[in-house]
Design a protein around this motif. Structure first.
Motif, PDB file in Angstrom:
ATOM      1  N   LEU A 169       3.586  -9.462  12.078  1.00 51.74           N
ATOM      2  CA  LEU A 169       3.492  -8.209  12.839  1.00 51.74           C
ATOM      3  C   LEU A 169       3.407  -6.993  11.927  1.00 51.74           C
ATOM      4  N   TYR A 170       4.263  -6.945  10.902  1.00 52.69           N
ATOM      5  CA  TYR A 170       4.243  -5.802   9.982  1.00 52.69           C
ATOM      6  C   TYR A 170       2.923  -5.725   9.223  1.00 52.69           C
ATOM      7  N   GLY A 171       2.468  -6.872   8.728  1.00 55.49           N
ATOM      8  CA  GLY A 171       1.199  -6.884   8.007  1.00 55.49           C
ATOM      9  C   GLY A 171       0.052  -6.461   8.897  1.00 55.49           C
ATOM     10  N   GLY A 172       0.114  -6.866  10.180  1.00 57.16           N
ATOM     11  CA  GLY A 172      -0.944  -6.510  11.106  1.00 57.16           C
ATOM     12  C   GLY A 172      -0.885  -5.068  11.549  1.00 57.16           C
ATOM     13  N   LEU A 173       0.263  -4.650  12.062  1.00 60.37           N
ATOM     14  CA  LEU A 173       0.386  -3.298  12.613  1.00 60.37           C
ATOM     15  C   LEU A 173       0.394  -2.235  11.522  1.00 60.37           C
ATOM     16  N   LEU A 174       1.326  -2.353  10.581  1.00 62.20           N
ATOM     17  CA  LEU A 174       1.429  -1.336   9.529  1.00 62.20           C
ATOM     18  C   LEU A 174       0.219  -1.382   8.597  1.00 62.20           C
ATOM     19  N   GLY A 175      -0.290  -2.590   8.351  1.00 58.07           N
ATOM     20  CA  GLY A 175      -1.444  -2.725   7.466  1.00 58.07           C
ATOM     21  C   GLY A 175      -2.682  -2.043   8.030  1.00 58.07           C
ATOM     22  N   THR A 176      -3.005  -2.326   9.290  1.00 51.83           N
ATOM     23  CA  THR A 176      -4.197  -1.728   9.884  1.00 51.83           C
ATOM     24  C   THR A 176      -4.050  -0.219  10.064  1.00 51.83           C
ATOM     25  N   ILE A 177      -2.848   0.218  10.446  1.00 52.61           N
ATOM     26  CA  ILE A 177      -2.626   1.660  10.622  1.00 52.61           C
ATOM     27  C   ILE A 177      -2.740   2.393   9.291  1.00 52.61           C
ATOM     28  N   THR A 178      -2.109   1.835   8.263  1.00 50.25           N
ATOM     29  CA  THR A 178      -2.149   2.462   6.929  1.00 50.25           C
ATOM     30  C   THR A 178      -3.575   2.530   6.398  1.00 50.25           C
ATOM     31  N   ALA A 179      -4.294   1.424   6.504  1.00 55.34           N
ATOM     32  CA  ALA A 179      -5.681   1.400   6.023  1.00 55.34           C
ATOM     33  C   ALA A 179      -6.544   2.393   6.792  1.00 55.34           C
ATOM     34  N   ALA A 180      -6.322   2.473   8.112  1.00 55.19           N
ATOM     35  CA  ALA A 180      -7.114   3.400   8.930  1.00 55.19           C
ATOM     36  C   ALA A 180      -6.837   4.857   8.574  1.00 55.19           C
ATOM     37  N   MET A 181      -5.630   5.142   8.109  1.00 52.05           N
ATOM     38  CA  MET A 181      -5.278   6.518   7.732  1.00 52.05           C
ATOM     39  C   MET A 181      -5.844   6.890   6.364  1.00 52.05           C
ATOM     40  N   ILE A 182      -5.848   5.942   5.433  1.00 54.12           N
ATOM     41  CA  ILE A 182      -6.221   6.251   4.050  1.00 54.12           C
ATOM     42  C   ILE A 182      -7.717   6.181   3.810  1.00 54.12           C
ATOM     43  N   GLU A 183      -8.372   5.179   4.377  1.00 60.19           N
ATOM     44  CA  GLU A 183      -9.785   4.932   4.059  1.00 60.19           C
ATOM     45  C   GLU A 183     -10.712   6.117   4.329  1.00 60.19           C
ATOM     46  N   PRO A 184     -10.535   6.894   5.416  1.00 59.11           N
ATOM     47  CA  PRO A 184     -11.449   8.029   5.646  1.00 59.11           C
ATOM     48  C   PRO A 184     -11.413   9.085   4.548  1.00 59.11           C
ATOM     49  N   PHE A 185     -10.317   9.181   3.800  1.00 60.70           N
ATOM     50  CA  PHE A 185     -10.228  10.171   2.723  1.00 60.70           C
ATOM     51  C   PHE A 185     -11.083   9.787   1.514  1.00 60.70           C
ATOM     52  N   PHE A 186     -11.355   8.502   1.362  1.00 59.67           N
ATOM     53  CA  PHE A 186     -12.063   8.030   0.177  1.00 59.67           C
ATOM     54  C   PHE A 186     -13.441   7.430   0.481  1.00 59.67           C
ATOM     55  N   ILE A 187     -13.656   7.052   1.725  1.00 52.68           N
ATOM     56  CA  ILE A 187     -14.882   6.328   2.061  1.00 52.68           C
ATOM     57  C   ILE A 187     -15.582   7.003   3.236  1.00 52.68           C
ATOM     58  N   SER A 188     -16.800   7.469   3.011  1.00 53.23           N
ATOM     59  CA  SER A 188     -17.586   8.078   4.084  1.00 53.23           C
ATOM     60  C   SER A 188     -18.588   7.090   4.668  1.00 53.23           C
ATOM     61  N   GLU A 189     -19.091   6.190   3.846  1.00 55.78           N
ATOM     62  CA  GLU A 189     -19.972   5.128   4.306  1.00 55.78           C
ATOM     63  C   GLU A 189     -19.754   3.889   3.450  1.00 55.78           C
ATOM     64  N   LEU A 190     -20.029   2.741   4.055  1.00 57.12           N
ATOM     65  CA  LEU A 190     -19.783   1.493   3.343  1.00 57.12           C
ATOM     66  C   LEU A 190     -20.987   1.133   2.485  1.00 57.12           C
ATOM     67  N   THR A 191     -20.813   1.232   1.172  1.00 60.56           N
ATOM     68  CA  THR A 191     -21.828   0.827   0.209  1.00 60.56           C
ATOM     69  C   THR A 191     -21.237  -0.279  -0.661  1.00 60.56           C
ATOM     70  N   PHE A 192     -22.032  -0.775  -1.605  1.00 60.43           N
ATOM     71  CA  PHE A 192     -21.513  -1.825  -2.479  1.00 60.43           C
ATOM     72  C   PHE A 192     -20.324  -1.324  -3.289  1.00 60.43           C
ATOM     73  N   SER A 193     -20.415  -0.109  -3.803  1.00 56.56           N
ATOM     74  CA  SER A 193     -19.312   0.427  -4.611  1.00 56.56           C
ATOM     75  C   SER A 193     -18.097   0.778  -3.756  1.00 56.56           C
ATOM     76  N   SER A 194     -18.332   1.370  -2.576  1.00 58.76           N
ATOM     77  CA  SER A 194     -17.197   1.736  -1.726  1.00 58.76           C
ATOM     78  C   SER A 194     -16.511   0.506  -1.130  1.00 58.76           C
ATOM     79  N   SER A 195     -17.223  -0.630  -1.113  1.00 60.01           N
ATOM     80  CA  SER A 195     -16.608  -1.865  -0.623  1.00 60.01           C
ATOM     81  C   SER A 195     -15.393  -2.247  -1.455  1.00 60.01           C
ATOM     82  N   PHE A 196     -15.438  -1.929  -2.745  1.00 56.75           N
ATOM     83  CA  PHE A 196     -14.307  -2.255  -3.611  1.00 56.75           C
ATOM     84  C   PHE A 196     -13.123  -1.327  -3.336  1.00 56.75           C
TER      85      PHE A 196
END
Length: 276
Positions: A84-111
Motif C-alpha cells: 500500500l505504501y509503495g503504491g499510494l505514496l510512490g505514485t503520489i510522490t512521483a506525480a508531484m516531482i516528475e512535472p518539475f523535471f519532465i515536460s515530455e517523454l523522450t529517450f533522455s527524460s525516460s532516465f
C-alpha cells in the motif's frame, strides 16, 4: 523404520502454490466480470473489472516470494502495508516531482523517470523497515517486490481508467491495456524495487540505513533499467518500426532484471537454512 528400530521422519515440504491458485481464481473472476459487464452493460462493474485486472498479477507476484520467505522475519502485515505504501505514496510522490523535471517523454527524460520513480517506490520499504530489524536479503526482496508491485498496480489502474475514458468506454482497449501492463509488471516495477530493496536492507543494521557503494550501485542499476524500459522502444521505432522489435527490446531488458533478481535470491537463500 530404520535398522536400529527408529522411525525415519522426513518433514513434508510445504506447498508453495497459493500464488498460482490466486492467479487462476482471479483470472476466472476477471473473465466472469467481463462477460457479465458485456451482457448487462452495467457500468458499475467497470471499476471492479479494472481493479481485478490491475491488482491480480502484482498480488500474485508478491505472494510467490512471500511463500518462500523461510525463517525470515518479514510478516504478512508488513508486506501488505509495504504494498500500500509503495503504491499510494510512490505514485503520489512521483506525480508531484516528475512535472518539475519532465515536460515530455523522450529517450533522455525516460532516465529521469527511472531515477525519480525508483526513489519514490522505496519510500514504502523505508517506512516499514526503519523501526524493525528487517536487514536480510530476503526481507528486502519481499518488501521491495511488494512496494514495486503496489506502485505498478496503482499506476496501471490509472492508465486503464484513462484509456477507458479517452476511448469513450471501449472495453476492448481497456482489457488490452490491462493485459499488457499485467504481463509486464513482474519484469518491471516489482523486479526493480526488489533488487534495490534487497541490497538496501542487506546493508542496513537494526533499521538504520547506510548509503554505501553497493546501495548506490543497485539504485543506479535499477534506474537505468527503468529508463531503458521507457525509452528504448522510441529508439527502436526510429530504426525498426515494428511492434515485434519493441517487444524483443523490452524482453531483453526484463530478462536482465530477472537475472539480477535471481542472483540476489540465490545469495539470500545461502544466508540461512530456510525452514520448510
Amino acid at each position: 523404520m530404520d535398522g536400529n528400530g527408529f522411525f525415519n521422519y522426513t518433514p513434508r515440504r510445504k506447498r508453495q502454490d497459493a500464488w498460482l491458485r490466486l492467479l487462476a481464481t482471479g483470472t476466472l473472476l476477471y473473465i466472469a466480470t467481463l462477460k457479465i459487464l458485456q451482457y448487462t452493460g452495467n457500468t458499475h462493474l467497470v471499476p471492479t473489472l479494472v481493479f481485478i485486472g490491475n491488482f491480480l498479477v502484482p498480488v500474485a507476484f508478491v505472494l510467490f516470494f512471500y511463500e518462500r520467505r523461510g525463517i525470515f522475519s518479514v510478516s504478512m502485515a508488513a508486506t501488505a502495508l509495504c504494498f500500500l505504501y509503495g503504491g499510494l505514496l510512490g505514485t503520489i510522490t512521483a506525480a508531484m516531482i516528475e512535472p518539475f523535471f519532465i515536460s515530455e517523454l523522450t529517450f533522455s527524460s525516460s532516465f529521469l523517470v527511472g531515477f525519480i520513480e525508483e526513489l519514490a517506490k522505496i519510500i514504502g520499504v523505508v517506512m516499514i523497515a526503519r523501526r524493525r530489524r528487517y536487514n536480510s536479503y530476503k526481507d528486502g526482496i519481499i518488501l521491495g517486490a511488494a512496494a514495486g508491485m503496489g506502485f505498478a498496480a496503482f499506476e496501471s489502474t490509472g492508465y486503464t481508467f484513462a484509456a477507458f475514458l479517452q476511448t469513450g468506454g471501449s472495453l476492448s482497449y481497456t482489457v488490452l491495456i490491462t493485459l499488457l501492463r499485467g504481463i509486464t509488471a513482474p519484469v518491471g516495477h516489482g523486479t526493480w524495487t526488489a533488487i534495490f530493496s534487497g541490497v538496501l536492507l542487506n546493508e542496513s543494521v537494526s533499521g538504520r540505513f547506510y548509503i554505501n557503494r553497493r546501495v548506490i550501485s543497485a539504485y543506479l542499476t535499477v534506474s537505468i533499467l527503468h529508463g531503458l524500459w521507457n525509452g528504448l522502444p522510441q529508439v527502436i521505432n526510429d530504426f525498426i518500426p515494428s511492434p515485434n522489435a519493441d517487444m524483443l527490446g523490452l524482453a531483453a531488458i526484463g530478462a536482465v532484471g530477472l537475472y539480477i533478481l535471481y542472483r540476489q535470491w540465490r545469495k539470500a537463500e545461502r544466508e540461512f537454512i530456510p525452514f520448510q
